[in-house]
Design a protein around this motif. Sequence first.
Motif, PDB file in Angstrom:
ATOM      1  N   SER A   3       0.834  -1.198   0.000  1.00 23.62           N
ATOM      2  CA  SER A   3       0.000   0.000   0.000  1.00 23.62           C
ATOM      3  C   SER A   3       0.874   1.256   0.000  1.00 23.62           C
ATOM      4  O   SER A   3       0.549   2.259  -0.620  1.00 23.62           O
TER       5      SER A   3
ATOM      6  N   GLN B 279       1.685   4.381  -3.476  1.00 25.11           N
ATOM      7  CA  GLN B 279       1.721   5.848  -3.394  1.00 25.11           C
ATOM      8  C   GLN B 279       3.069   6.390  -3.870  1.00 25.11           C
ATOM      9  O   GLN B 279       3.126   7.369  -4.617  1.00 25.11           O
TER      10      GLN B 279
ATOM     11  N   SER C  11       3.400   5.831  -7.699  1.00 20.36           N
ATOM     12  CA  SER C  11       2.479   6.700  -8.463  1.00 20.36           C
ATOM     13  C   SER C  11       3.110   8.065  -8.695  1.00 20.36           C
ATOM     14  O   SER C  11       3.010   8.636  -9.790  1.00 20.36           O
ATOM     15  N   TYR C  12       3.782   8.583  -7.667  1.00 20.31           N
ATOM     16  CA  TYR C  12       4.463   9.874  -7.811  1.00 20.31           C
ATOM     17  C   TYR C  12       5.654   9.760  -8.767  1.00 20.31           C
ATOM     18  O   TYR C  12       5.860  10.621  -9.628  1.00 20.31           O
TER      19      TYR C  12
ATOM     20  N   PHE D  88      -1.803   3.087   3.421  1.00 19.67           N
ATOM     21  CA  PHE D  88      -1.540   4.432   2.900  1.00 19.67           C
ATOM     22  C   PHE D  88      -2.466   4.700   1.723  1.00 19.67           C
ATOM     23  O   PHE D  88      -2.835   3.788   0.979  1.00 19.67           O
ATOM     24  N   THR D  89      -2.862   5.959   1.595  1.00 20.12           N
ATOM     25  CA  THR D  89      -3.861   6.345   0.603  1.00 20.12           C
ATOM     26  C   THR D  89      -3.356   7.520  -0.229  1.00 20.12           C
ATOM     27  O   THR D  89      -2.238   8.004  -0.037  1.00 20.12           O
ATOM     28  N   LYS D  90      -4.211   7.995  -1.127  1.00 21.08           N
ATOM     29  CA  LYS D  90      -3.856   9.153  -1.962  1.00 21.08           C
ATOM     30  C   LYS D  90      -3.631  10.404  -1.137  1.00 21.08           C
ATOM     31  O   LYS D  90      -3.034  11.369  -1.621  1.00 21.08           O
TER      32      LYS D  90
ATOM     33  N   ASP E  18      -1.613  10.575   1.166  1.00 17.06           N
ATOM     34  CA  ASP E  18      -0.198  10.565   1.545  1.00 17.06           C
ATOM     35  C   ASP E  18       0.734  10.965   0.412  1.00 17.06           C
ATOM     36  O   ASP E  18       1.956  10.913   0.568  1.00 17.06           O
ATOM     37  N   VAL E  19       0.173  11.348  -0.733  1.00 19.82           N
ATOM     38  CA  VAL E  19       1.021  11.730  -1.869  1.00 19.82           C
ATOM     39  C   VAL E  19       0.376  12.883  -2.624  1.00 19.82           C
ATOM     40  O   VAL E  19      -0.856  12.958  -2.737  1.00 19.82           O
TER      41      VAL E  19
ATOM     42  N   PHE F 121       5.205  13.947  -0.493  1.00 14.50           N
ATOM     43  CA  PHE F 121       4.805  12.868   0.405  1.00 14.50           C
ATOM     44  C   PHE F 121       4.464  13.405   1.790  1.00 14.50           C
ATOM     45  O   PHE F 121       5.049  14.381   2.254  1.00 14.50           O
TER      46      PHE F 121
ATOM     47  N   ILE G 279       4.173   8.880   5.655  1.00 10.46           N
ATOM     48  CA  ILE G 279       4.620   7.818   4.752  1.00 10.46           C
ATOM     49  C   ILE G 279       6.142   7.806   4.649  1.00 10.46           C
ATOM     50  O   ILE G 279       6.765   6.741   4.554  1.00 10.46           O
TER      51      ILE G 279
END
Length: 349
Positions: A45, A49, A52-53, A96-98, A100-101, A279, A283
């Motif tokens: 998870s 994140q 994705s970044y 962790f979810t969106k 966190d980024v 971030f 995270i």
Amino acid sequence: MTTDKDLNPMNVMKPLNINPKKADVTEPLTSFEMGKLWATYMGNSMSIQILSYFHQHCEDENIKTLLENGLALSTDFMQRIEVFFKNGNFPIPIGFTKDDVNLGAPRLYADEFYVHYLKYASKAGMSLYAVAVPLVLREDIREFFIYCNQCTTVYLGQINNLLMEKRYIEEPPIIPTPDGIDKVDKQSYLNGFFGEVRPLQALELIHLWDNIENNVTSMALLLGFHQIVQDQKIKALFKRGLDMTDKAVKQYKEKLHVEHIQSPSYLDHLVKTSTYSPFSDKIMLFHKVDMFAMKIRSFGNSLAVTARRDINFLYGRTLMNISLFVDDGMNILIDKGWVEAPPKAYDRV
């Protein structure tokens, strides 16, 4: 040429004439299954994140494909674990979810760094999956971890091929091929500080190399995190992590240098100068505490195959420093209410 058929283990082993109990997907998960599934879920998870970044700020098409493959694997692993959790009435972790980024934040690392990071993170993941395989007894969950291990093995092959193709890494050191069987017949084989000190043997070389490779990647990641983290207490911890890792890397490199053996290069130049954080502090701190904890296993493996006392002394000191770092990082995570507790045994007190 080796074929898939040649690599089939059942071409070598005889099958057992037993009928293993078919897994009941609704039966309660055991402690081993809970623990390994939970840790795998949390790690992937976090990876989703971070990757994705990285994907948002990647120009090289081959590296972008690697990032997409990493995202696909992490997503697939999480979805499979959610099925196990739901069938076992186990609560799905938040992870962790969106939140966190920030995908719109400026670029923090060069494209090349992503490939080194993917190798660093994949090796950590593989160590988790490999340990789970012999411990988990329920067949469907054991097969899941075998699947994770196989996927990550193929993925690491892609990563290494790209690293070599783009000449992002040095080739492993060359040592002489033995001209016969040589037995250890002197206690000086263990020397490192005094008296006759033998050359490094192959297993010591590979673990020094691997520890340098992991740590220069960790340093570059930590350098970027140190630039952007908001909380001053976490920033001070990251600076401490940078200093102790840099010191250890220099000591490991020196062991190779004195024998005229090259070592993996630093990656600090791949960190950009942005101070705008993509971030959350949560995270980043979890990531570094988690990865430093993974180093404990790596250095334990190194100690197990290293005979020279001087190198074992360095590993032992590093292990102590890492343990203190992880302990202090966990205290901050707990103080801020950022820790999801793993499943635990009955409280019989």
